[in-house]
Scaffold this active site. Structure first.
Site, mmCIF file in Angstrom:
data_model
loop_
_atom_site.group_PDB
_atom_site.id
_atom_site.type_symbol
_atom_site.label_atom_id
_atom_site.label_comp_id
_atom_site.label_asym_id
_atom_site.label_seq_id
_atom_site.Cartn_x
_atom_site.Cartn_y
_atom_site.Cartn_z
ATOM 1 N N ASP A 205 0.699 -1.402 -0.393
ATOM 2 C CA ASP A 205 -0.203 0.014 -0.105
ATOM 3 C C ASP A 205 0.803 1.020 0.252
ATOM 4 O OD1 ASP A 205 1.251 -0.169 2.361
ATOM 5 O OD2 ASP A 205 -0.846 0.096 3.401
ATOM 6 N N ASP A 207 1.023 4.774 2.715
ATOM 7 C CA ASP A 207 1.116 5.403 4.084
ATOM 8 C C ASP A 207 1.256 6.786 3.522
ATOM 9 O OD1 ASP A 207 0.218 2.825 5.152
ATOM 10 O OD2 ASP A 207 2.394 2.696 4.291
ATOM 11 N N ASP A 295 -3.315 4.496 3.323
ATOM 12 C CA ASP A 295 -3.701 4.690 4.080
ATOM 13 C C ASP A 295 -3.385 6.325 4.542
ATOM 14 O OD1 ASP A 295 -4.336 2.248 4.800
ATOM 15 O OD2 ASP A 295 -2.079 1.516 5.720
#
Ligand code: 8DG
Ligand code: MN
Ligand code: MN
Length: 371
Positions: A205, A207, A295
């Site tokens: 992902d 962040d 995120d």
């Protein structure tokens, strides 16, 4: 086989926060094996042995040389009987029978598969396994299973979000978030964190930390960003959690407890990422976009340094920062604060360097935190 012990090196610390660990891993064959065991224990919810193998892997990752004989590991911390037997076996045969056995185990394979879905943890995976389910089609065909919203998105975008995110894609997402933050508040602050801040080439992902110097304004930042992404038509999934941060609370003892800052777990639609798909993509898939997990965390500015340190990782590095604080300094550290139990006071910090200094640690650069 001849095996010289490497030139005497300074004692390797048992704490990852006292070691410098880059993304270059000279002992990948060994650490990959340890990680299979750690994962297997984790899937069986055996925290102790899982951590023992994660620690052992982390120590070997920090070495500037490759372990070529068991003798070379003498004096290294965190290596027990089991890990040493594995090292010996792998050095001799090139692989470990125990690891091979786990990798070919149906239960392990199934739990790995199920937990690879966004929103599915070890407990849910276990529950499904016990009900005799073995594949995604088994799960999706089972009428009694109610997938939550997160899991539904996890299955919907499975192909995309299980594929690694590249640095170029992380940069492109950074531009999108940066644009959103600054459109909302010109003095907004955006920082890349997580694995990409540690210099990793790929991640699962991307962040980011977003905040603003205006006290209290960070509370509305995430909802505003989410609205904007929605208007742009690139928001595929959003799980927004409001802040439950309480300045008077002592730092948490439990590592796995999430922090209390406002945050959101997103899936975004990234346009024009065909370049990262590989030239000979055979799926006949030319849609020209991919789904990516992002995120965002939004701490108040005065906690920025703690949030940055906490979200940069690695998880093993974070664990050891807290363990070091507690056991060696009689302090409590988490993503929000550092508390000195002797002086009975909170220690303020505006930079990560301040926090390392409070802890009596040499500063470790983000790219040296790949423990
Ligand atoms: P990757 O994504 O490249 O695979 O690696 P990563 O960037 O190191 O892992 P991550 O799972 O994205 O986590 C990044 C850091 O965020 C890690 O040190 C743990 C930290 N983190 C917190 N709180 C929370 C939380 O509430 N949820 C999640 N998902 N991560 C958190 O400190
Ligand atoms: Mn990450
Ligand atoms: Mn993350």
């Amino acid at each position: 086989a001849r095996c010289s012990t490497p030139t005497p090196v300074a004692r390797v610390s048992q704490y990852a926060c006292q070691r410098r660990t880059t993304t270059e891993n000279n002992n990948k064959i060994l650490t990959d094996a340890f990680e299979v065991l750690a994962e297997s224990y984790e899937l069986n919810q055996l925290e102790g042995p899982c951590l023992a193998f994660r620690r052992a892997a982390s120590v070997l990752k920090s070495l500037p040389w490759a372990v070529q004989c068991l003798g070379a590991t003498q004096g290294l911390p965190c290596l027990g009987e089991h890990t040493k037997a594995l090292i010996e076996e792998i050095l001799q045969y090139g692989h470990s029978f125990e690891v091979e056995k786990i990798l070919s185990d149906e239960r392990y394979q199934t739990l790995k598969l199920f937990t690879s879905v966004f929103g599915v943890g070890p407990k849910t995976a276990e529950k499904w396994y016990r009900r005799g389910l073995r594949s995604f089609s088994d799960i999706l065909a089972e009428p009694s299973i109610q997938l939550n919203r997160m899991q539904q998105s996890g299955f919907l975008h499975y192909g995309d979000i299980s594929r690694a995110v590249s640095k170029a894609e992380a940069r492109a997402l950074g531009n999108i978030i940066d644009e959103a933050v600054h459109a909302i508040t010109p003095d907004g602050i955006l920082a890349l964190t997580g694995g990409f801040r540690r210099g990793k080439e790929f991640g699962h992902d991307v962040d980011f930390i977003v905040t603003t110097p205006e006290q209290g304004k960070e509370e509305t930042l995430l909802p505003n960003i989410i609205d904007r992404l929605k208007e742009q038509g690139i928001l595929l999934y959003s799980d927004y959690q409001t802040s439950t941060f309480d300045i008077s609370k002592l730092p948490s003892h439990k590592f796995e407890a999430m922090d209390h800052f406002a945050k959101c777990f997103l899936i975004l639609r990234l346009e024009g990422s065909l370049v990262d798909r590989g030239l000979n993509s055979t799926e006949g898939d030319s849609r020209g976009w991919r789904a990516v997990r992002v995120d965002l965390v939004s701490p108040p500015m005065e906690r920025y340094a703690y949030a940055l340190l906490g979200w940069t990782g690695s998880r093993q590095f974070e664990r050891d920062l807290r363990r070091f604080a507690r056991l060696e300094q009689h302090m409590l550290l988490d993503n929000h604060a550092l508390y000195d139990k002797t002086k009975k006071e909170f220690l303020a910090a505006t930079t990560e360097r301040d926090i390392f200094a409070h802890l009596g640690l040499e500063y470790i650069e983000p790219w040296q935190r790949n423990a």
